[in-house]
Write an enzyme that holds these catalytic residues in place. Sequence first.
Site, short mmCIF file in Angstrom:
data_model
loop_
_atom_site.label_atom_id
_atom_site.label_comp_id
_atom_site.label_asym_id
_atom_site.label_seq_id
_atom_site.Cartn_x
_atom_site.Cartn_y
_atom_site.Cartn_z
N LEU A 1 0.93 -1.20 -0.10
CA LEU A 1 -0.06 0.02 -0.06
C LEU A 1 0.78 1.29 0.19
O LEU A 1 1.96 1.43 0.72
CB LEU A 1 -0.88 0.04 1.09
CG LEU A 1 -2.32 -0.50 1.21
CD1 LEU A 1 -3.03 -0.50 2.66
CD2 LEU A 1 -3.03 -0.04 0.27
N ASP A 2 0.55 2.25 -0.86
CA ASP A 2 1.42 3.39 -0.74
C ASP A 2 1.37 4.02 0.69
O ASP A 2 0.31 3.87 1.36
CB ASP A 2 0.71 4.40 -1.64
CG ASP A 2 0.76 4.19 -3.34
OD1 ASP A 2 1.54 3.20 -3.58
OD2 ASP A 2 -0.03 4.81 -4.11
N PRO A 3 2.60 4.92 1.00
CA PRO A 3 2.48 5.43 1.96
C PRO A 3 1.46 6.21 2.32
O PRO A 3 1.12 6.57 3.65
CB PRO A 3 3.84 6.12 2.21
CG PRO A 3 4.68 5.49 1.14
CD PRO A 3 3.87 4.63 0.30
#
EC number: 5.4.99.25
Length: 315
Positions: free
Chosen positions: A49-51
Site C-alpha cells: 500500500l502506498d505510504p
Amino acid sequence: MNAPRARVARRPVHGVLLLDKPLGWSSNDILQKVKWLLRAEKAGHTGTLDPLASGVLPLCFGAATKFSQLQLDADKTYEAVMCLGVKTSTADAEGDVIETRPVAVSPEDVVRVAAQFTGPISQVPPMHSALKKDGKALYEYARAGIEIERAPRQVQIYKLNMALALSDKGQSAINLEVKCSKGTYIRTLGEDLGEALGCGAHLSALRRVATGGYTSAQCVTLAALEAMPEEDRLKCLLPVSSLLPDHTVVMLDDENAARFLSGLRRRGSWPDAAQVAVYAENGQVLLGTAQVVAGELIPGRLLSPIEIEQMTQAI
C-alpha cells in the site's frame, strides 16, 4: 558512547495479522515494525500500500507466508477522494501541481463516466509505482526525471460508485468506492476519470477497506498493537487457514496425512477441484494445499512437520 541495543529473541509465530496501515508508513516499514513487536522469526506482506494510503494490510507470519500469493491475487475494495480540476505529477496529493482546469461536472456526467469505467478497462501503470524495469523500480526513474514506456494492462472494475462532493479545502471532489481486480492502480483510475470528466483530477485520500475476504472491521491499529501486553498481540493473529476461505476442504487420516506431507499423491472419491485445503482428520491442523484431478489428490504448498507441530502446540 551509546550502549548496544539488546538483540530481540525471535520465536516461531504462525498466522495472519490484519493491520490498519497508518498514513506515512511504507508497507515494508510497517511489516518490520510488527515483526519486531511479535518477535517473529519469519514475516511477509501480501502486496504494498502506498505510504499515502491507509487501510487493510494483511501481514503473514511463519507458515502463512507460504500462502501469501493468494492475497496478492485477491480482489480489492478501496475508498478514495478525487480532487477535481487539479492534476499532479504523481496523481496524488504528494506530487507537484502540473495543471489546473475549471470544473463543470454534472451528476449526469458522473453517471456516464462511472458506467464507462465499469468492467474490463485498460490502464497504463504510473511512473510512480513499484513496477520494475531492468531490476529498478519505476519510481526511481521518475525521481530522476526519466520517463519509461509502459505497456497498458487489462484490469477489471467490478463496482464503481462515484458521488459529487466538496473536499475539506472546499474544492470540487468526487468520493469513490471501487471494487477491482489485482493490479489496479487507483491513482491512475482517478486520473483517467478526471480526464474523462474533462477537468483533470488527483487523489487526495485513499483507503483500502477490503482485500479478499478480509475487511477493515477485522483490523487492529499499530497504536493498539503497541499498547498491548506482548502475549495479547499473538491473540490478534488469524489462523493460517484464513488465507484459504474458498478452498475445498479434504480431510486425511494419520497414515494418508503422513504420506501427503512427504509429497505423495493420494487417491480417493473426491470431486475435481483446483483449490483444495488439506487437513489432518481432526480438522484442526492444516497440512497444505493441493488440487484434485480424476480422484487424485496432488500436493501443492505443504507445511513442514516442524511448522505443524508448532501450530498444534498453539491451539
